[in-house]
Design an enzyme around this catalytic site. Structure first.
Site, PDB file in Angstrom:
ATOM      1  N   GLU A  40      35.271  42.098  32.903  1.00 51.87           N
ATOM      2  CA  GLU A  40      36.090  42.726  34.135  1.00 51.87           C
ATOM      3  C   GLU A  40      36.964  43.837  33.369  1.00 51.87           C
ATOM      4  O   GLU A  40      37.779  43.313  32.397  1.00 51.87           O
ATOM      5  CB  GLU A  40      36.865  41.619  34.701  1.00 51.87           C
ATOM      6  N   LYS A 114      35.412  43.233  44.219  1.00 59.07           N
ATOM      7  CA  LYS A 114      36.075  42.018  43.905  1.00 59.07           C
ATOM      8  C   LYS A 114      36.593  41.698  45.472  1.00 59.07           C
ATOM      9  O   LYS A 114      37.393  42.505  46.001  1.00 59.07           O
ATOM     10  CB  LYS A 114      36.995  42.147  42.765  1.00 59.07           C
ATOM     11  N   CYS A 149      36.136  37.358  37.960  1.00 61.91           N
ATOM     12  CA  CYS A 149      37.444  36.585  37.511  1.00 61.91           C
ATOM     13  C   CYS A 149      37.928  35.634  38.597  1.00 61.91           C
ATOM     14  O   CYS A 149      37.325  34.476  38.874  1.00 61.91           O
ATOM     15  CB  CYS A 149      38.172  37.668  37.315  1.00 61.91           C
TER      16      CYS A 149
END
Length: 267
Positions: A40, A114, A149
Site C-alpha cells: 500500500e 480503499k 490494509c
C-alpha cells in the site's frame, strides 16, 4: 499459481521517483511468477500525510501508472501494483487510496478504492474519500479479491468478496510495527473463515517516523503460513495450489452452513 510478494522498504531519504524505478526493477525480476504484488502507498509511505496532495496522481497516465504498466509487460506478469494516492476528477478532486492491477500485457484491468480509511477522524480518514465497491479480478488460475490494509479488520468485506467468487484475497498494506501481532493474526483469520488463500503484503522501513511491520505473509485456506518475510526489504515467492483449495472447501464445507438473515435481537 506462483505469486511473488515484494515487501519494499520506504526510506524518507529516497525520492519517490527513485523508489518507483527501484520497484519497477524488482517487478521485472519476478518474470517467472504469475502474480506479483506490491504494498500500500509505497511511493509516498502510508503515513506520510504531508506528501499525499503533492504526490497525488490521476488514475491513468500518472508516473506510477506508467512505470508499473511497463514493468508488468516486461515481466509478463499479472501485477497488483499496490496503491497510490489518486486525485479524482478535477484540479481539486478528492483523494483516494487506489490499487492498480495490470495484465501481463501492461493493461490496467481493475482498480480498487480503499473502503475503510484509517485514522479515527485524522490522517487518511479525513484526507481521503472512501471507496464504495467490492472488486474482484479474474485471472486464468484464480479470482482475486482486493482489499487494503485497515480493511483487514472488517470480515464482512472479505465474505462479500468470497461470495463474489474470490479464492485468493490480496491485501497490500502499510501496517505499523507496534500492531504486528494483529497483522498476522487477522491475515490467518481471514484465510480460515473464508477458506481462501491470503496474500498480505506490507512495507519495510519507516513512514513519517512510523516504523513498519514488514512480515508480509502468505496463508493457505487452513490458516497455515506458507511463507513470512522478516522486517526488511524482501521478496517472497510462493506456489498456491488452487486445486487443493477446492478440495478443502469440499471436505470441510463450512461456507455453505452460514445462517443468514437472522432476526434482530430482543431488547
Amino acid at each position: 499459481m506462483r505469486a511473488s510478494l515484494i515487501q519494499i522498504a520506504v526510506d524518507p531519504d529516497e525520492s519517490v521517483d527513485s523508489r518507483r524505478r527501484r520497484a519497477a526493477a524488482l517487478v521485472r525480476e519476478q518474470s517467472g511468477a504469475d502474480l506479483v504484488v506490491l504494498p500500500e502507498l509505497w511511493p509516498t509511505g502510508a503515513f506520510a500525510y504531508d506528501l499525499f496532495a503533492a504526490e497525488a496522481e490521476p488514475l491513468v497516465g500518472g508516473p506510477t501508472y506508467e512505470v508499473m504498466a511497463e514493468a508488468a509487460a516486461d515481466a509478463g506478469v499479472w501485477l497488483h501494483a499496490g496503491s497510490i494516492v489518486e486525485r479524482g476528477a478535477g484540479f481539486d478532486g478528492p483523494l483516494y487510496n487506489t490499487s492498480l492491477v495490470f495484465s501481463p500485457a501492461g493493461e490496467l484491468t481493475r482498480t480498487y478504492r480503499k473502503i475503510h480509511r484509517f485514522g479515527f477522524d485524522k490522517g487518511e480518514a479525513v484526507m481521503m474519500a472512501a471507496g464504495a465497491e467490492l472488486v474482484t479480478v479474474p485471472l486464468p488460475e484464480a479470482t482475486l479479491g482486493l482489499a487494503t490494509c485497515y480493511d483487514l479488520r472488517f470480515p464482512e468485506l472479505f465474505r462479500g468478496l468470497v461470495d463474489a467468487g474470490a479464492d485468493v484475497l490480496v491485501i497490500p498494506a502499510g501496517w505499523p510495527e507496534r500492531r504486528r501481532a494483529h497483522w498476522t493474526l487477522l491475515a490467518r483469520a481471514r484465510a480460515v473463515e473464508n477458506q481462501s488463500y491470503v496474500l498480505a503484503v506490507g512495507t519495510a522501513g519507516t513512514h513519517a517516523d512510523v516504523r513498519q511491520a514488514g512480515h508480509s505473509i502468505a496463508v493457505d485456506p487452513w490458516g497455515e503460513v506458507l511463507a513470512e518475510a522478516g522486517s526488511g526489504e524482501q521478496v517472497l515467492t510462493v506456489d498456491l495450489d488452487l486445486t487443493g483449495l477446492g478440495v478443502t472447501r469440499e471436505q470441510f464445507p463450512a461456507l455453505k452452513d452460514r445462517v443468514l438473515g437472522l432476526a434482530e435481537p430482543r431488547r
